[in-house]
Design an enzyme around this catalytic site. Sequence first.
Site, PDB file in Angstrom:
ATOM      1  N   GLU A  34      -0.037   5.734   3.137  1.00 58.30           N
ATOM      2  CA  GLU A  34      -0.257   7.213   2.815  1.00 58.30           C
ATOM      3  C   GLU A  34      -0.799   7.087   1.427  1.00 58.30           C
ATOM      4  OE1 GLU A  34       3.274   9.205   2.531  1.00 58.30           O
ATOM      5  OE2 GLU A  34       2.192  11.064   1.507  1.00 58.30           O
ATOM      6  N   ARG A 258      11.789  -4.161   6.570  1.00 60.99           N
ATOM      7  CA  ARG A 258      10.675  -4.088   5.222  1.00 60.99           C
ATOM      8  C   ARG A 258      11.070  -5.248   4.342  1.00 60.99           C
ATOM      9  NH1 ARG A 258       9.696   0.180   2.050  1.00 60.99           N
ATOM     10  NH2 ARG A 258       9.693   1.691   3.855  1.00 60.99           N
ATOM     11  N   LYS A 268       7.271   3.469  -3.703  1.00 63.87           N
ATOM     12  CA  LYS A 268       6.011   3.829  -4.651  1.00 63.87           C
ATOM     13  C   LYS A 268       6.454   5.006  -5.525  1.00 63.87           C
ATOM     14  CE  LYS A 268       3.531   4.386  -0.997  1.00 63.87           C
ATOM     15  NZ  LYS A 268       2.430   4.566   0.005  1.00 63.87           N
TER      16      LYS A 268
HETATM   17  P1  ATP Z   1       7.143   3.167  -0.009  1.00 66.99           P
HETATM   18  O1  ATP Z   1       8.584   3.527   0.528  1.00 66.99           O
HETATM   19  O2  ATP Z   1       7.207   2.087  -1.030  1.00 66.99           O
HETATM   20  O3  ATP Z   1       6.552   4.356  -0.582  1.00 66.99           O
HETATM   21  P2  ATP Z   1       5.795   3.960   2.458  1.00 66.99           P
HETATM   22  O4  ATP Z   1       6.371   3.484   3.566  1.00 66.99           O
HETATM   23  O5  ATP Z   1       6.202   5.150   2.184  1.00 66.99           O
HETATM   24  O6  ATP Z   1       6.498   2.851   1.191  1.00 66.99           O
HETATM   25  P3  ATP Z   1       3.156   3.734   3.332  1.00 66.99           P
HETATM   26  O7  ATP Z   1       1.897   4.058   2.478  1.00 66.99           O
HETATM   27  O8  ATP Z   1       3.573   5.010   4.320  1.00 66.99           O
HETATM   28  O9  ATP Z   1       4.402   3.536   2.567  1.00 66.99           O
HETATM   29  O10 ATP Z   1       3.297   2.292   4.026  1.00 66.99           O
HETATM   30  C1  ATP Z   1       2.198   1.809   4.883  1.00 66.99           C
HETATM   31  C2  ATP Z   1       2.749   0.716   5.711  1.00 66.99           C
HETATM   32  O11 ATP Z   1       3.486  -0.040   5.159  1.00 66.99           O
HETATM   33  C3  ATP Z   1       3.595   1.285   6.800  1.00 66.99           C
HETATM   34  O12 ATP Z   1       3.481   0.791   8.106  1.00 66.99           O
HETATM   35  C4  ATP Z   1       5.065   0.807   6.250  1.00 66.99           C
HETATM   36  O13 ATP Z   1       6.009   0.691   7.099  1.00 66.99           O
HETATM   37  C5  ATP Z   1       4.453  -0.556   5.455  1.00 66.99           C
HETATM   38  N1  ATP Z   1       5.499  -0.765   4.451  1.00 66.99           N
HETATM   39  C6  ATP Z   1       5.731   0.007   3.246  1.00 66.99           C
HETATM   40  N2  ATP Z   1       6.700  -0.762   2.437  1.00 66.99           N
HETATM   41  C7  ATP Z   1       6.970  -1.867   3.001  1.00 66.99           C
HETATM   42  C8  ATP Z   1       7.746  -2.963   2.783  1.00 66.99           C
HETATM   43  N3  ATP Z   1       8.534  -3.066   1.649  1.00 66.99           N
HETATM   44  N4  ATP Z   1       7.858  -4.084   3.542  1.00 66.99           N
HETATM   45  C9  ATP Z   1       6.986  -3.797   4.752  1.00 66.99           C
HETATM   46  N5  ATP Z   1       6.183  -2.963   4.917  1.00 66.99           N
HETATM   47  C10 ATP Z   1       6.099  -1.876   4.288  1.00 66.99           C
HETATM   48 MG    MG Z   2       5.498   6.359   4.257  1.00 63.47          MG
END
Ligand code: ATP
Ligand code: MG
Length: 555
Positions: A34, A258, A268
């Site tokens: 995102e 994760r 984020k």
């Molecule tokens: P955050 O919780 O940091 O905001 P998010 O999941 O909202 O992360 P996205 O931009 O939606 O962030 O993530 C893109 C991809 O990266 C998704 O498939 C998510 O599952 C993966 N991802 C995000 N954080 C992690 C992590 N700590 N470890 C592994 N994969 C991750």
């Molecule tokens: Mg997300």
Amino acid sequence: MSEERNLNFLEQIVEEDVTNGVNGGTVLTRFPPEPNGYLHIGHAKSICLNFGLAQKYNGKTNLRFDDTNPVTEDTEYVDSIKADIQWLGFEWAQELYASDYFEQIYNFAVQLIKNGLAYVDDSTPEEIAISKGTPTEPGKGTPYRNRSIEENLDLFARMRKGEFKDGEKVLRAKVDLASPNMHMRDPIIYRIKHAHHHRTGDSWCIYPMYDFAHGQSDSIENVTHSVCTLEFIPHRPLYNWFIEQLAIFPSHQYEFARLNLTYTVMSKRKLLQLVNEKYVTGWDDPRMPTISGLRRRGYTAASIRAFCERIGVQKRDNMIDVSLLEFCIREELNKTANRVMAVLDPVKLVITNYPTDQVEEMTAENNPEDPNSGTRTLPFSNTLYIEREDFMEEPPKKFFRLGPGLVVRLKNAYIIKGESFEKDADGNITTIYATYFPESKSGGDTTGLNVKGTIHWVSAAHAATAEVRLYDRLFKVEDPGNEEGDFKSYINPDSLQVIKNAYIEPSLLKAKPGDRFQFLRKGYFSVDVDSTVEKVVFNRTVTLKDTWAKEAKKG
Ligand code: ATP
Ligand code: MG
């Protein structure tokens, strides 16, 4: 290295699918960020996994921006995400945007309404929550659940036209109000949001929810293996339900743990707070766990990939020690970084028996770990700078450095003997006096002297000054995100120490931003983008040894 280890559980699944000819034996994965922040090391794990799976099985990976939330998203983030993935060394097959599918996703919703599987609900969020029941009691639904297909089609079209205010109506899927899985109890799939979107501008005022955008986007692209993190396990039945009801390409969702790192926050939302509230200088502050921060700190893409390979892929949440990440960059830089001399806390040393007008060019090996790294020369003269901590006025027994009467080798130069020193009014040593052994030159030492210690130095007249930024962990507790109260109260007050006037050997004046070195005995450093012609700025990437492990043992 990757060929030797066992397959991880996702590789096993994909390998089996390929062997069985599922989807014609093709593999298409996607990385779906995102665009609401910069990528962090957790995303790197997901990137290495998604791109790695495709590479291993002759497949492809799409970069798809999951941009269905107009309020928090921005093109600055889109650009940084693309740059970071490329820097990590991966190439996507197609650059795609969920927002490009808005029309198609809208039509999917219309299709559900026509099949009696979605309805417009005028209830408030509270009423909807109550109507869903509790985990132990089935939901009763709202009065709007039985609206006719015609009425729903009309209302949904008018939602799109902008006839209603934010929150006035939502579109819900009609699934199962008695399901033990709360996500199946008529989830909201569209909401009204009169907001400007970074790509679609003002053409939409209704936006699909994550559950009605992600799987649909996967399916539109023919993604075979949609890999996400564990918290989406309860969403999987819904993911499958939509795909079945719409009879679209059968993408499948798989979940992995994760990445969580000690002494780090990874969400984020939290990282954005650190940036906005100026606890750090920006998303690329070298203390941030972002890809751009790690890059600026001096991490290489290869070291981050090696880290992701080492931690593997798990089905259960866990916490990885940040010292493993540090180990990975240390291991690489030990092999690749040239050794140089930099004095971070200088004190003057005068060699009284060395001719005052003489300058010798000493030969120094660039990297003993790399036979092809060659040598360079270092100017040597009678006045040098050495580290203040390498001299002691009254040295204890096992102090193998300099003190009155003690001998030590100056790296790549001569053996010297401490003679005397001068102090200022405050009692600080200002100058150390020593004598040297002319026959002790490195490479041709004929003195037979047995000297235990070697220290580094720079020639005072030839040295350049540099700014050196000593970075340490940003948080002083292991799991700052899960402590009582505000995570920001656990910030390490000593996470940055700036040395304004370090002395560096003259060869470093040619160093360019991104260049990496080992400062002998001090650690690994890389040149920061803030460097100017007048002053090189170095960031400490990592210390030579894991100093925190030592602290923990002492503790
Ligand atoms: P955050 O919780 O940091 O905001 P998010 O999941 O909202 O992360 P996205 O931009 O939606 O962030 O993530 C893109 C991809 O990266 C998704 O498939 C998510 O599952 C993966 N991802 C995000 N954080 C992690 C992590 N700590 N470890 C592994 N994969 C991750
Ligand atoms: Mg997300």
